[in-house]
Scaffold this motif. Structure first.
Motif, PDB file in Angstrom:
ATOM      1  N   LEU A 315      11.391 -31.124  93.456  1.00  0.00           N
ATOM      2  CA  LEU A 315      12.526 -30.482  94.128  1.00  0.00           C
ATOM      3  C   LEU A 315      12.146 -29.990  95.520  1.00  0.00           C
ATOM      4  O   LEU A 315      12.942 -30.054  96.455  1.00  0.00           O
ATOM      5  N   ALA A 316      10.941 -29.472  95.649  1.00  0.00           N
ATOM      6  CA  ALA A 316      10.464 -28.943  96.941  1.00  0.00           C
ATOM      7  C   ALA A 316       8.947 -28.854  96.885  1.00  0.00           C
ATOM      8  O   ALA A 316       8.355 -28.746  95.805  1.00  0.00           O
ATOM      9  N   LYS A 317       8.338 -28.870  98.066  1.00  0.00           N
ATOM     10  CA  LYS A 317       6.878 -28.861  98.120  1.00  0.00           C
ATOM     11  C   LYS A 317       6.419 -28.151  99.384  1.00  0.00           C
ATOM     12  O   LYS A 317       7.025 -28.292 100.448  1.00  0.00           O
ATOM     13  N   ALA A 318       5.356 -27.380  99.262  1.00  0.00           N
ATOM     14  CA  ALA A 318       4.712 -26.722 100.399  1.00  0.00           C
ATOM     15  C   ALA A 318       3.237 -26.579 100.041  1.00  0.00           C
ATOM     16  O   ALA A 318       2.860 -26.778  98.881  1.00  0.00           O
ATOM     17  N   PRO A 319       2.381 -26.260 100.985  1.00  0.00           N
ATOM     18  CA  PRO A 319       0.960 -26.090 100.650  1.00  0.00           C
ATOM     19  C   PRO A 319       0.766 -25.075  99.519  1.00  0.00           C
ATOM     20  O   PRO A 319       1.210 -23.933  99.613  1.00  0.00           O
ATOM     21  N   GLY A 320       0.163 -25.530  98.420  1.00  0.00           N
ATOM     22  CA  GLY A 320      -0.107 -24.635  97.301  1.00  0.00           C
ATOM     23  C   GLY A 320       1.068 -24.383  96.380  1.00  0.00           C
ATOM     24  O   GLY A 320       0.966 -23.606  95.423  1.00  0.00           O
ATOM     25  N   VAL A 321       2.225 -25.037  96.635  1.00  0.00           N
ATOM     26  CA  VAL A 321       3.425 -24.801  95.826  1.00  0.00           C
ATOM     27  C   VAL A 321       4.166 -26.117  95.580  1.00  0.00           C
ATOM     28  O   VAL A 321       4.462 -26.841  96.527  1.00  0.00           O
ATOM     29  N   ASN A 322       4.458 -26.423  94.318  1.00  0.00           N
ATOM     30  CA  ASN A 322       5.333 -27.537  93.964  1.00  0.00           C
ATOM     31  C   ASN A 322       6.442 -27.016  93.062  1.00  0.00           C
ATOM     32  O   ASN A 322       6.190 -26.190  92.187  1.00  0.00           O
ATOM     33  N   ALA A 323       7.652 -27.499  93.268  1.00  0.00           N
ATOM     34  CA  ALA A 323       8.774 -27.142  92.389  1.00  0.00           C
ATOM     35  C   ALA A 323       9.298 -28.418  91.751  1.00  0.00           C
ATOM     36  O   ALA A 323       9.616 -29.389  92.449  1.00  0.00           O
ATOM     37  N   TYR A 324       9.392 -28.416  90.411  1.00  0.00           N
ATOM     38  CA  TYR A 324       9.814 -29.606  89.665  1.00  0.00           C
ATOM     39  C   TYR A 324      11.061 -29.321  88.827  1.00  0.00           C
ATOM     40  O   TYR A 324      11.269 -28.197  88.361  1.00  0.00           O
ATOM     41  N   ARG A 325      11.844 -30.379  88.662  1.00  0.00           N
ATOM     42  CA  ARG A 325      12.924 -30.357  87.664  1.00  0.00           C
ATOM     43  C   ARG A 325      12.594 -31.420  86.630  1.00  0.00           C
ATOM     44  O   ARG A 325      12.166 -32.518  86.968  1.00  0.00           O
ATOM     45  N   ASP A 326      12.818 -31.081  85.347  1.00  0.00           N
ATOM     46  CA  ASP A 326      12.615 -32.068  84.294  1.00  0.00           C
ATOM     47  C   ASP A 326      13.734 -31.959  83.276  1.00  0.00           C
ATOM     48  O   ASP A 326      14.269 -30.880  83.026  1.00  0.00           O
ATOM     49  N   PHE A 327      14.084 -33.113  82.701  1.00  0.00           N
ATOM     50  CA  PHE A 327      15.184 -33.206  81.740  1.00  0.00           C
ATOM     51  C   PHE A 327      14.816 -32.565  80.400  1.00  0.00           C
ATOM     52  O   PHE A 327      15.655 -32.426  79.524  1.00  0.00           O
ATOM     53  N   ALA A 328      13.543 -32.157  80.244  1.00  0.00           N
ATOM     54  CA  ALA A 328      13.063 -31.626  78.967  1.00  0.00           C
ATOM     55  C   ALA A 328      13.979 -30.534  78.435  1.00  0.00           C
ATOM     56  O   ALA A 328      14.312 -29.594  79.148  1.00  0.00           O
ATOM     57  N   HIS A 329      14.388 -30.674  77.174  1.00  0.00           N
ATOM     58  CA  HIS A 329      15.204 -29.625  76.545  1.00  0.00           C
ATOM     59  C   HIS A 329      14.822 -29.438  75.085  1.00  0.00           C
ATOM     60  O   HIS A 329      14.874 -28.321  74.574  1.00  0.00           O
ATOM     61  N   ALA A 330      14.408 -30.508  74.404  1.00  0.00           N
ATOM     62  CA  ALA A 330      13.967 -30.386  73.020  1.00  0.00           C
ATOM     63  C   ALA A 330      12.596 -29.712  72.995  1.00  0.00           C
ATOM     64  O   ALA A 330      11.839 -29.787  73.968  1.00  0.00           O
TER      65      ALA A 330
END
Length: 459
Positions: A315-330
């Motif tokens: 979703l977004a990225k910066a030095p030392g930081v990653n933001a992820y979205r995942d479909f995981a729900h179960a």
């Protein structure tokens, strides 16, 4: 054949609208109805002049000159268009039945399992495309390099199908995957899901056993041997069926990057990561081998695979930081995805948020399946909407119920999106990753915009 007239009941569904687009491309005359159509289905149907002029059900659309009616999962058994089709004696197909009818003369590969099937199917399609093979497919997510999620060319010798265990249609309670009659079957793992459909673990597992038992002579079963229940089903003797067990492909993580360890090519760099993903790669590789793909071809192609939509999506990225979205729900998916991000970045703090959104996840009896599933997170957050619980006519649940189910006293629980946003904005994002897991939208949040705001504020 090219001038067949087909009407879709519930044309706006994820697979249904893709099937309508594909048949339209092939020259079929397509009409359809639905009571609600969301994006991206709405725009994609509109672009091909297939969007119904108005929402609702219109029996007058069902005329005797139709060759077939395709029935979507979200229609009711008393749908007026369906009743009219039955009255006129028009053949009615579910989409699995129709896809099978279009692939009777092809080699059929079915990818099934409680988790990973979309990703494994996507990997196989990615490899086959880069190796310039001719193939048909049906997959449950949009993929880079593919216009539609369905392809049904008459001259393709093989079809790769993502087969799920959910009901086929409103008047057919058998799992979709039983209609495909695979020659090659992959089962990625069995973790109880669809609590509303299969109320017991035994009834759920039984569907996969029936599927495996349906393999023909000279059939092939590829399965994750590290899954205890699946190993029992996979190792069962079946007349003239080849068994191919697999486990996680050897790999290493170095400086936030994952590499496959191969005998012939050394270290192969990947965009994707996580132990569950390495299992998916092994499963995909085993299927590709049966389809004539060499190791060199497979490893060359898998390097460029970036995943299916909403599967560990950046979703977004910066030095030392990653933001992820995942479909995981179960539960099993939440655990695997959380562990994967922590393993990839062990020195970074991990804020993991999961939304309880499905019927199963919001069921008080099923909630205990989430026990310890967020253990890998440094900060664990659960979001749910009491309105959704009420809408699904389920017993109310409280924050205390959720903390007890997850077995985590420091679990943060939110019921309003603005409260969740406020909490995330209070966090320090230095050397910290964010993981948002849901099949929904956390109450309507624009996750990409939120992630970019969080990281830019920190910068």
């Amino acid at each position: 054949m090219s001038q067949q007239k087909i009407h879709f009941i519930s044309i706006g569904g994820s697979v249904m609208h893709n099937l309508a687009l594909e048949l339209n491309r092939k020259g079929f005359q397509i009409t359809g109805s639905d009571d609600e159509i969301y994006e991206p289905s709405r725009s994609r149907l509109a672009n091909q002049a297939l969007l119904p002029a108005e929402m609702g059900w219109f029996p007058e659309k069902i005329t005797a000159d139709l060759d077939a009616v395709l029935l979507g999962m979200h229609a009711r058994p008393d749908n007026p268009e369906l009743l009219k089709a039955r009255q006129l004696g028009i053949p009615v197909y579910s989409y699995p039945e129709f896809v099978f009818s279009q692939s009777i003369d092809k080699q059929r590969v079915v990818i099934s399992g409680s988790h990973g099937k979309t990703t494994i199917t996507s990997m196989i399609l990615h490899v086959m495309r880069l190796c310039q093979r001719k193939f048909n497919y049906l997959v449950g997510a949009q993929l880079e390099g593919f216009d539609h999620m369905v392809r049904l060319d008459a001259d393709a010798p093989v079809i790769i199908i993502e087969g799920d265990e959910y009901f086929t249609s409103p008047d057919d309670p058998t799992p979709k995957f039983l209609h495909y009659q695979p020659h090659i079957l992959l089962v990625s793992g069995i973790a109880w899901d669809h609590f509303n459909v299969y109320p017991t673990w035994e009834s759920y597992v039984r569907q996969f056993e029936i599927l495996a038992d349906s393999l023909p002579r000279a059939g092939v079963m590829v399965f994750d041997e590290t899954d205890n229940m699946l190993d029992v089903i996979g190792q069962k003797e079946r007349m003239d069926v080849t068994k191919i067990p697999y486990e996680a492909h050897p790999y290493k993580v170095r400086d936030g990057h994952t590499y496959l360890l191969t005998k012939t090519l050394g270290e192969v760099p990947l965009y994707i990561f996580g132990e569950h993903t390495m299992k998916n790669i092994s499963g995909a590789k085993a299927v590709c081998e049966r389809l004539g793909i060499t190791d060199e071809e497979f490893y060359g192609a898998i390097q460029t695979f970036k995943g299916a939509a909403k599967r560990m999506e950046m979703l977004a990225k910066a030095p030392g930081v990653n933001a992820y979205r995942d479909f995981a729900h179960a539960p099993s998916k939440v655990e695997a995805t959380t562990r994967a991000v922590k393993e990839q970045f062990p020195k970074r703090r991990l804020v993991a948020c999961t939304e309880l959104h499905t019927f199963s996840s919001l069921n008080k009896t099923f909630l205990k399946q989430y026990r310890h599933k967020l253990e890998a997170a440094d900060v664990a957050v659960v979001f749910y909407s009491p309105d959704v619980v009420e809408h699904k006519r389920l017993e109310p649940i409280s924050a205390e119920d959720i903390r007890a189910a997850f077995k985590r006293d420091d679990l943060f629980v939110f019921t309003k999106p603005e409260e969740l946003v406020g909490f995330l904005k209070e966090q320090k994002w230095v050397n910290t990753n964010l993981l948002m897991m849901s099949s929904g939208t956390f109450g309507g949040l624009d996750l990409k915009k939120l992630a970019q705001e969080l990281i830019s504020e920190e910068a």
